[in-house]
Design an enzyme around this catalytic site. Structure first.
Site, PDB file in Angstrom:
ATOM      1  N   GLY A   1       0.809  -1.219   0.000  1.00 11.97           N
ATOM      2  CA  GLY A   1       0.000   0.000   0.000  1.00 11.97           C
ATOM      3  C   GLY A   1       0.836   1.260   0.000  1.00 11.97           C
ATOM      4  O   GLY A   1       0.468   2.262  -0.628  1.00 11.97           O
ATOM      5  N   ASP A   2       1.957   1.239   0.692  1.00 15.95           N
ATOM      6  CA  ASP A   2       2.873   2.381   0.704  1.00 15.95           C
ATOM      7  C   ASP A   2       3.310   2.717  -0.712  1.00 15.95           C
ATOM      8  O   ASP A   2       3.289   3.876  -1.132  1.00 15.95           O
ATOM      9  CB  ASP A   2       4.077   2.049   1.585  1.00 15.95           C
ATOM     10  CG  ASP A   2       5.138   3.131   1.578  1.00 15.95           C
ATOM     11  OD1 ASP A   2       4.803   4.315   1.803  1.00 15.95           O
ATOM     12  OD2 ASP A   2       6.318   2.792   1.343  1.00 15.95           O
ATOM     13  N   ALA A   3       3.687   1.709  -1.476  1.00 14.35           N
ATOM     14  CA  ALA A   3       4.142   1.925  -2.848  1.00 14.35           C
ATOM     15  C   ALA A   3       3.007   2.407  -3.754  1.00 14.35           C
ATOM     16  O   ALA A   3       3.195   3.325  -4.553  1.00 14.35           O
ATOM     17  CB  ALA A   3       4.751   0.633  -3.403  1.00 14.35           C
TER      18      ALA A   3
END
Length: 147
Positions: free
Chosen positions: A26-28
């Site tokens: 999700g960060d990416a």
């Protein structure tokens, strides 16, 4: 150099993945969405891009965004469940210059995005990311302070 083994993708159930795995992805996903937005808005110098991106992707910004989402009842039950899995995941490190609570909230935010993306809910990911951009840019997060 070591030979890389051939990996074969298959359909997976995002519900069985750990909160940390969801947050990793999700960060990416969120970062790419924000970088695209900034570049398409005409910001092209790397140092300016990095500075502007922190308004959207820092632990403090993500903690404020997920808190605002909860305050506005913006999330579906499955999204809240993914957020809680990420927020409650055992962490061995934390982001620089933030409290553990802020780091946990931002990890939960990232897990929720990762869950949706891995569950092939691309339209919802896009909707949430656009909502986040709108809230950052219209000042809706001004009352949300995280350390």
């Amino acid at each position: 150099m070591n030979k890389m083994r051939k990996l074969i993708e298959s359909k997976l159930d995002a519900n069985v993945l750990s909160g940390q795995t969801l947050a990793y992805y999700g960060d990416a996903v969120y970062e790419v969405f924000i970088r695209r937005h900034l570049i398409k808005a005409g910001i092209v110098k790397p140092q300016v891009l990095q500075r502007e991106a922190t308004h959207y992707v820092s632990a403090k910004a993500q903690a404020a965004l997920i808190t605002k989402m909860q305050d506005d009842n913006y999330l579906a039950e499955a999204e809240l469940t993914a957020f809680k899995r990420g927020r409650n995941a055992k962490t061995y490190t934390k982001a620089k210059n933030t409290s553990l609570r802020t780091y946990q909230l931002s990890t939960g935010f990232e897990a929720m995005i990762g869950y949706l993306a891995l569950d092939d809910q691309d339209d919802r990911v896009s909707e949430i990311c656009k909502w986040c951009i709108e809230k950052v840019e219209d000042g809706s997060l001004d009352g949300y302070d995280f350390e």
